[in-house]
Scaffold this motif. Structure first.
Motif, PDB file in Angstrom:
ATOM      1  N   UNK A   7       0.475  34.098 -34.334  1.00 28.74           N
ATOM      2  CA  UNK A   7      -1.149  33.721 -33.883  1.00 28.74           C
ATOM      3  C   UNK A   7      -2.619  34.410 -34.408  1.00 28.74           C
ATOM      4  N   UNK A  31       1.198  27.396 -20.926  1.00 26.25           N
ATOM      5  CA  UNK A  31       0.432  28.132 -21.590  1.00 26.25           C
ATOM      6  C   UNK A  31      -0.686  29.044 -21.175  1.00 26.25           C
ATOM      7  N   UNK A  74      -3.443  23.245 -36.096  1.00 25.74           N
ATOM      8  CA  UNK A  74      -4.559  23.568 -34.612  1.00 25.74           C
ATOM      9  C   UNK A  74      -5.890  23.512 -34.694  1.00 25.74           C
ATOM     10  N   UNK A  75      -6.553  22.973 -35.874  1.00 25.01           N
ATOM     11  CA  UNK A  75      -7.410  22.737 -36.016  1.00 25.01           C
ATOM     12  C   UNK A  75      -8.387  21.379 -36.534  1.00 25.01           C
ATOM     13  N   UNK A 122       0.222  34.141 -25.076  1.00 28.74           N
ATOM     14  CA  UNK A 122      -1.495  35.241 -24.278  1.00 28.74           C
ATOM     15  C   UNK A 122      -1.272  36.203 -24.966  1.00 28.74           C
ATOM     16  N   UNK A 124      -0.575  22.037 -23.770  1.00 30.68           N
ATOM     17  CA  UNK A 124      -1.227  23.236 -23.682  1.00 30.68           C
ATOM     18  C   UNK A 124      -2.227  23.452 -22.794  1.00 30.68           C
ATOM     19  N   UNK A 129      -6.103  30.855 -20.977  1.00 35.76           N
ATOM     20  CA  UNK A 129      -5.618  30.069 -21.935  1.00 35.76           C
ATOM     21  C   UNK A 129      -5.855  29.352 -23.459  1.00 35.76           C
ATOM     22  N   UNK A 130      -6.307  28.598 -24.134  1.00 40.26           N
ATOM     23  CA  UNK A 130      -5.651  27.760 -25.050  1.00 40.26           C
ATOM     24  C   UNK A 130      -7.359  28.256 -24.827  1.00 40.26           C
ATOM     25  N   UNK A 147      -2.144  20.515 -29.880  1.00 35.16           N
ATOM     26  CA  UNK A 147      -2.416  21.690 -28.987  1.00 35.16           C
ATOM     27  C   UNK A 147      -4.363  21.036 -28.904  1.00 35.16           C
ATOM     28  N   UNK A 156     -17.298  25.332 -32.049  1.00 30.31           N
ATOM     29  CA  UNK A 156     -18.039  25.628 -33.329  1.00 30.31           C
ATOM     30  C   UNK A 156     -19.955  25.320 -33.596  1.00 30.31           C
ATOM     31  N   UNK A 179      -8.939  29.628 -27.452  1.00 31.81           N
ATOM     32  CA  UNK A 179      -9.540  29.426 -28.731  1.00 31.81           C
ATOM     33  C   UNK A 179      -9.841  28.267 -29.728  1.00 31.81           C
ATOM     34  N   UNK A 180      -8.861  27.370 -29.207  1.00 30.17           N
ATOM     35  CA  UNK A 180      -9.112  25.790 -28.967  1.00 30.17           C
ATOM     36  C   UNK A 180     -10.309  25.055 -29.151  1.00 30.17           C
ATOM     37  N   UNK A 181     -11.094  25.976 -27.956  1.00 29.09           N
ATOM     38  CA  UNK A 181     -11.822  25.038 -27.001  1.00 29.09           C
ATOM     39  C   UNK A 181     -13.415  25.399 -27.907  1.00 29.09           C
TER      40      UNK A 181
END
Lengths: 456, 554
Positions: free
Chosen positions: A334, A119, A247-248, A77, A165, B1-2, A205, B9, B4-6
Motif C-alpha cells: 500500500x 477494514x 482503487x482510484x 492499516x 471496505x 479505515x480506508x 474499494x 480532491x 485514503x480513498x475518501x
C-alpha cells in the motif's frame, strides 16, 4: 569619457576555506549552453543504460511455509504486515520490516482458500477446505492469538472471501455468493445466477456497495448489495481467475483470465473491454492494483510476474527467478513500493515495484538527479536506441519460445483473416476490434427466473 | 479505515488561487493591500531569448488526454521561460563599455588610455610579449579563458596562465609550427608541426605524435564532441576523437590547400574558405560538403562565425567584409575595408575583431547594422598573424611577427559565466569532476548536422514511412525478399557484424523510400502550382537597343 573594463574580484568566485562548498554561478542564456538537444539525448541514453544496470528488483524471500502459498492478504492499516495461507492449511503472519514470520497458525485441515482483513485492522477472516470460516485477531501478541475468535461451520465449500471496505460485512463465494455479517453465523443474503461454482469475489474499494465475482462458466458477475439480485454479467471466451478493482477509478476492474490475458472493463460498458493486456505465456492466476491506480501486477502459471500500465496493453516489467515456480498470488504493497508474490515452492518473495529505484531516504540532490533522469527518459522514450535499451529484459527460455510462437500464430491468423476478407464480398467479414473479440456476450438478470429467497 | 480513498480532491479553482502566473506558489498569510498587484511584468525581448521554438497549437487535437497533457506541458514551459527571464536580475556582473563625450570617437582611443582609465587588475591585462626571434605567433585561449598558448612559426611553443602571469611550459619543438590549439582542458594541447601533429602535456611532455594528421595547416577543437579537427595542405579534413584516440573520419575535400578554417560553435559544423570564394560546410558523416556557398568572387582570406551560430563574417581579396546569415545563407551587410582581413574573430558578445596587415580593428555590432566606423583600432609594428578573443574577459590576444600583445576591448567578454559550463576560477578537483562529466556527456560525431535540435523533433518522414509499412504489412502486400548477407570468413561474419550489415541495408531501403515519397510530393506540388498559376506567357520579342522608345502596350 567613461571606460569600464570587465574585472572580477576572485574572492567573490572562489571559496574561502577548504571546508566551504564551491561557489556556483548560473547563467541561463542559451548562447552559453549550446547543443542542448544532443546533450540531453546523451544524458537520457546514459540514464536508460544505468537504469538497466541498477535494475535489481529482488529484495527478500520469506521462508517458512511447508506447502505452496495459495492466498495472501494485506493488513488494511499497517504497511508491514502480511497474512498468507498455504495448501496445508497453515496461515502465517509476516512482518516485512524484519522479513520474519511472527505467527504460524494451523488454521484449516485442507487448502486455505481465502484470507481477508477487516477494514479496521483488528481481525482477519480465513476460509478453508474443511468447510469452516474462522475469525482471528491480527494482534500476534495477545492471548487469543493462537485460537480463532470465532469459527463458523458451513454446509458447503467456500472458495473465496472478501471483506467490505467500510461496513462489518464480508462475502464468501462457493456454490453461491453469500453475504455475511460479522456477528451472524448464517449468511444474510445469497446471490445466485446459474448453477456453476463461483471462484473468487472482490469488493469495490470506492463504490463500496459493489462487488464482482468470477464464475466457472467463464463469466464475470457484478453485484450490488443494495439489490437482491445480481446486476449484470459478461461472458468471456475462457474462465477468469481473479478480479481486482482499480482503487482510484470506481468503475474499472481488471480480470485475470485463463487465456493468458488480462481484461480491464468499465462497469458501465461491459460489452467492450477497456483494455486487453497481453504478455503472459500461461494462465494468469492473480492480479492486484497499485494504490496509485495507474499500474497493476499480475502473477501467472508461467512462473513470472508482470507489471502492466492501466492504459497500455504490454507489460513494462517482468520479474522471474529460477527458483520461483508457479505464482499463485501477488500483492502490491500500500506504499506503492513493493510487490509480494506467493508461489508454488512455498516461498513468498518481496520485490521492488520499480526495479532500479533506490530505496530509503534520498538526499535532495540525489532526488533532484533522479527526477531529472526520469524526465529525460520519458522525453526521449520513443527514440529507437533508447527504446531498445529500456525495453530489453531477460526472460526464461520457455516463456521466450512460447511468446515467439504466439506471435507467429497471431500474425498468421491475421494474414488469413485479411485473405478471407480480400476474397469475400465486401462487408461479409467485418473487422472486430481486439477489445471486443474475447467477449462472448453480456446479460442482465431477469427478476422472475431463478431467484432464491433472501434470508433474514 | 480506508480513508485514503475518501480524500477530497482539490478543486482546480482552489489550486489556481495558490499559484501566481509564473506557476510559483504564493503564501496565504494576510498582507496589506499591494499597489502593484501580481508579479512584475517581464519585457518580451528578454523572454524571447529563453524561448525555444514555436508554440504548438493545442486546440486542434481531438484526443482529450493528449490535449490535457500538452496543455500542461505548455504551462510548464511558460513558467520555465519566465523564471529564466527573471533570473537575469541575479546576474552579478555588468559588461564593459566606453562612453564618449560629444565629439569624441571611440576608435581614436588608444590602448594606453583605456589601461590608465581602468582599474589596476584590468590594466595588467594589457601587456606585450616581445618575442622577435621565433617568428609570427599563433594564439589560443582555453575555453574558460584562463590559460594562453602561443606558438611561433620557428618552433617556440609556450603555455601560461596569462592572468597570473604564471608559466606552465615553454619549449622549442625544433620544427616549423603551423598552428596550436588547446584540447578540452589546460592539460593537453595540440601543435601542428611541419610534418605531423603532436599532442603535448601542459608540462611540455610529448604525449602523441599523430602521423596521420600530416601537413596540417589549421587545427580546431569541437569541445562537446571531443573532436580535434585538422585541415591539411593537401585538401584533407580529418576528425580525431581525442577521448578514444581514433580518427573518426577523413574527408578529401578536393578543394586544394585548406588555409581558412572556422567552426560554427552552435552546431559543430566546420566551415572552410577556398580560392574561388566559396565557403563550404562539412560534417564528419558525409564525404561531400553539406553546403557550398559562393560568398565572394575572389579568394577568401578569412571567415568567422559568431557564438550563437547565426552570423558568418567573411573577408576576401576584393577588400570587402560581408556578414551572412548562416541559416538562410543570405548576405546581410557588406562594407569596404582597406585590405582583405587576414584574420577575423567574433567575441562572446558579438564584437568582430579583424586584422588588416598591421592594424587590428574591432567592430562592436557588425551583425545588426553595417558599421561606419570601427569601435577600436590598434596599430602594430608587424602584420598580425593570429587573433583570439579571451572568453569571459574584455581582452583580445593578437599574435604578430615580433611576439604577442593582449589588448583591452571593453564590452567584448561575457560578464556572467555559468559554473557548470566553463568556470575560470575552478580548482583542480572541480576541473577533474568537470572532465569526467563532460566525457560522459560526449556527443557522438554522427549527431553533427546543420540543425542540432533535429534529434528532439519528430521525424515526420520516417514516421509516415513506417506507418505505411505497417499498414502494408497488416494488409499483407508482397514484401521485398529478405536480405541475407554473404558469409565472410575469418570471423567477419560474427552475429554482431551480420546484424550491422542487415541494418545498413534496411536503413538504405528506408531512405530510398522516403526520398521517392518526397520526390513524388514535390512533383505533385509542382504540378499543382503549375495548374494554379496558369499564366498565358507572351511570345518573346527580339531585343533591340531601341526597345525603350517603343510605346508600351498594357
Amino acid at each position: 569619457m567613461k571606460i569600464k573594463v570587465l574585472s572580477r574580484n576572485p574572492d567573490d568566485y572562489q571559496r574561502e576555506t577548504k571546508l566551504d562548498i564551491h561557489k556556483v554561478y548560473r547563467n541561463y542564456n542559451p548562447a552559453l549552453h549550446p547543443f542542448e538537444a544532443p546533450r540531453e539525448y546523451v544524458r537520457a541514453l546514459n540514464a536508460t543504460k544505468l537504469e538497466r544496470v541498477f535494475a535489481k528488483p529482488f529484495l527478500a524471500s520469506l521462508n517458512g511455509h511447508t506447502d505452496s502459498v495459495c492466498c495472501m492478504c494485506k493488513h488494511k492499516q499497517r504497511l508491514n504486515t502480511i497474512f498468507s495461507g498455504s495448501c496445508d492449511g497453515e496461515i502465517r503472519q509476516w512482518t516485512l520490516t524484519n522479513q520474519r514470520c511472527i505467527r504460524a497458525l494451523p488454521a484449516h485441515t485442507g487448502f486455505v482458500r481465502g484470507i481477508t482483513c477487516a477494514p479496521d485492522g483488528t481481525t482477519f477472516i480465513s476460509v478453508g477446505d474443511d468447510n469452516t470460516i474462522k475469525h482471528w485477531t491480527t494482534d500476534a501478541l495477545s492471548e487469543q492469538s493462537h485460537n480463532p475468535l470465532n469459527t463458523i461451520v458451513t454446509k458447503t465449500l467456500y472458495t473465496g472471501i472478501d471483506h467490505h471496505w467500510k461496513e462489518p460485512i464480508y462475502a464468501t463465494c462457493g456454490q453461491t455468493v453469500d453475504i455475511w455479517n460479522d456477528e451472524r453465523s448464517e449468511p444474510v443474503k445469497v446471490y445466485k445466477w446459474g448453477t456453476d461454482s463461483v471462484n473468487s469475489i472482490s469488493f469495490n474499494p470506492v463504490e463500496t456497495n459493489m462487488c464482482v465475482s468470477t464464475v466457472a462458466d467463464r463469466s464475470i458477475v457484478l453485484y450490488d448489495l443494495r439489490s437482491s439480485i445480481p446486476v449484470n454479467k459478461v461472458i468471456l471466451k475462457l474462465r477468469s481467475n481473479v478480479v481486482a478493482w482499480n482503487p482510484m477509478e470506481a468503475f474499472m476492474f481488471t480480470a485475470a483470465n485463463e487465456d493468458h490475458n488480462l481484461y480491464t472493463f468499465d462497469i458501465r460498458r461491459l460489452d467492450f473491454a477497456s483494455n486487453v493486456h497481453t504478455d503472459h505465456a500461461d494462465a494468469v492466476l492473480d492480479v492486484d492494483y497499485a494504490p496509485t491506480g495507474k499500474e497493476f501486477v499480475s502473477g501467472s502459471y508461467d512462473k513470472s510476474i508482470r507489471i502492466f500500465p492501466v492504459n497500455g496493453s504490454r507489460s513494462r516489467e517482468v520479474y522471474h527467478t529460477k527458483r520461483m515456480q508457479r505464482v499463485f498470488t501477488v500483492k502490491w504493497s500500500l506504499d506503492n513500493r513493493y510487490i509480494l508474490s506467493g508461489s508454488d515452492e512455498m516461498n513468498i518473495r518481496l520485490w521492488k515495484a520499480r526495479a532500479a529505484e533506490k530505496l530509503g531516504r534520498l538526499a535532495p540532490r540525489e532526488q533532484a538527479a533522479a527526477d531529472y533522469n526520469n524526465k529525460l527518459k520519458k522525453k526521449f522514450a520513443y527514440h529507437p536506441q533508447i527504446k531498445r535499451i529500456s525495453r530489453h529484459r531477460h526472460v526464461p527460455k520457455t516463456i521466450y519460445s512460447i511468446l515467439k510462437e504466439k506471435r507467429t500464430i497471431k500474425d498468421s491468423m491475421r494474414r488469413k483473416e485479411q485473405n478471407l476478407r480480400a476474397h469475400s464480398k465486401p462487408g461479409t467479414v467485418p473487422h472486430i476490434p481486439e477489445r471486443a473479440k474475447h467477449i462472448v456476450t453480456t446479460a442482465i438478470k431477469d427478476d422472475d427466473i431463478d431467484e432464491e429467497d433472501s434470508l433474514v | 479505515m480506508a480513508g485514503r480513498y475518501y480524500e477530497k480532491r482539490k478543486l482546480s479553482s482552489e489550486i489556481k488561487k495558490n499559484e501566481d502566473e509564473d506557476g510559483l506558489s504564493v503564501s496565504e498569510v494576510a498582507q496589506p493591500e499591494d499597489p502593484f498587484k501580481g508579479s512584475a511584468p517581464i519585457p518580451e525581448e528578454r523572454k524571447s531569448l529563453y524561448k525555444r521554438g514555436k508554440e504548438f497549437p493545442v486546440d486542434g487535437i481531438k484526443n482529450k488526454k493528449l490535449k490535457g497533457f500538452l496543455r500542461n506541458t505548455k504551462k510548464h514551459d511558460k513558467a520555465a521561460v519566465n523564471q529564466a527571464a527573471r533570473y537575469e536580475l541575479l546576474l552579478t556582473e555588468e559588461p564593459g563599455y566606453i562612453e564618449t563625450a560629444e565629439g569624441e570617437a571611440t576608435w581614436e582611443i588608444k590602448q594606453r588610455e583605456i589601461a590608465d582609465a581602468a582599474d589596476i587588475t584590468s590594466a595588467s591585462k594589457y601587456f606585450e610579449l616581445r618575442l622577435d626571434q621565433f617568428g609570427p605567433y599563433s594564439v589560443d585561449y582555453t575555453r574558460n579563458g584562463r590559460h594562453l598558448l602561443i606558438g611561433g612559426r620557428r618552433g617556440h611553443v609556450a603555455a601560461f596562465d596569462w592572468m597570473a602571469k604564471k608559466p606552465m611550459c615553454e619549449m622549442n619543438v625544433m620544427e616549423a609550427v603551423n598552428d596550436v590549439k588547446w584540447l578540452h582542458t589546460e592539460n593537453m594541447f595540440a601543435v601542428a608541426q611541419r610534418r605531423w601533429t603532436y599532442i603535448y602535456d601542459n608540462q611540455g611532455i610529448e604525449l602523441h605524435c599523430l602521423k596521420r594528421l600530416d601537413q596540417t595547416l589549421k587545427l580546431d577543437f569541437l569541445p562537446y564532441h571531443f573532436l580535434l579537427l585538422a585541415a591539411n595542405a593537401r585538401g584533407f579534413l580529418q576528425y580525431l576523437d581525442i577521448s578514444q584516440g581514433q580518427i573518426v573520419s577523413t574527408i578529401n575535400t578536393k578543394c586544394g590547400r585548406l588555409e581558412v578554417l572556422c567552426q560554427n560553435p552552435a552546431n559543430a559544423v566546420v566551415l572552410l574558405g577556398h580560392y574561388n570564394g566559396t565557403v563550404t560546410m562539412w560534417s564528419p558523416n558525409q564525404k561531400k560538403p553539406l553546403v557550398k556557398m559562393l560568398s565572394h568572387k575572389t579568394a577568401l582570406r578569412s571567415i568567422a562565425v559568431d557564438q550563437t551560430g547565426n552570423y558568418l563574417a567573411t573577408s576576401a581579396q576584393d577588400r570587402k567584409l560581408k556578414i551572412f546569415d548562416v541559416r538562410t545563407f543570405k548576405s546581410l551587410h557588406t562594407w569596404s575595408v582597406p585590405a582583405g582581413a587576414s584574420h577575423l574573430k567574433f567575441s562572446q558578445r558579438g564584437f568582430l575583431g579583424a586584422s588588416f596587415q598591421n592594424v587590428v580593428e574591432i567592430y562592436n555590432n557588425p551583425c545588426i547594422q553595417p558599421p561606419t566606423n570601427p569601435y577600436l583600432t590598434h596599430k602594430l609594428k608587424f602584420p598580425a598573424s593570429d587573433l583570439d578573443f579571451c572568453p569571459y574577459e574584455d581582452v583580445l590576444g593578437v599574435g604578430c611577427a615580433d611576439g604577442f600583445v593582449s589588448l583591452l576591448v571593453p564590452g567584448a567578454g561575457e560578464p556572467n559565466y555559468d559554473s557548470f559550463e566553463s568556470n575560470p576560477y575552478r580548482s583542480k578537483k572541480q576541473r577533474k569532476e568537470w572532465e569526467v562529466r563532460a566525457l560522459l556527456e560526449k556527443i557522438q560525431p554522427d549527431m553533427i548536422s546543420l540543425d542540432p535540435f533535429q534529434i528532439a523533433r519528430v521525424d515526420m518522414a520516417t514516421a509516415e514511412q513506417l506507418q505505411k509499412d505497417k499498414e502494408e504489412r497488416l494488409g499483407f502486400k508482397q514484401e521485398s525478399p529478405k536480405f541475407e548477407p554473404r558469409f565472410k570468413k575469418k570471423g567477419r561474419s560474427k552475429s554482431g557484424n551480420v546484424e550491422k550489415r542487415k541494418r545498413k541495408v534496411r536503413n538504405e531501403e528506408l531512405r530510398k523510400k522516403i526520398r521517392s515519397e518526397a520526390e513524388k510530393n514535390n512533383a505533385n506540388e509542382a504540378a499543382e502550382s503549375q495548374m494554379e498559376a496558369n499564366v498565358i506567357t507572351k511570345p518573346l520579342e527580339p531585343k533591340s537597343a531601341l526597345n525603350r522608345f517603343k510605346k508600351k502596350t498594357k
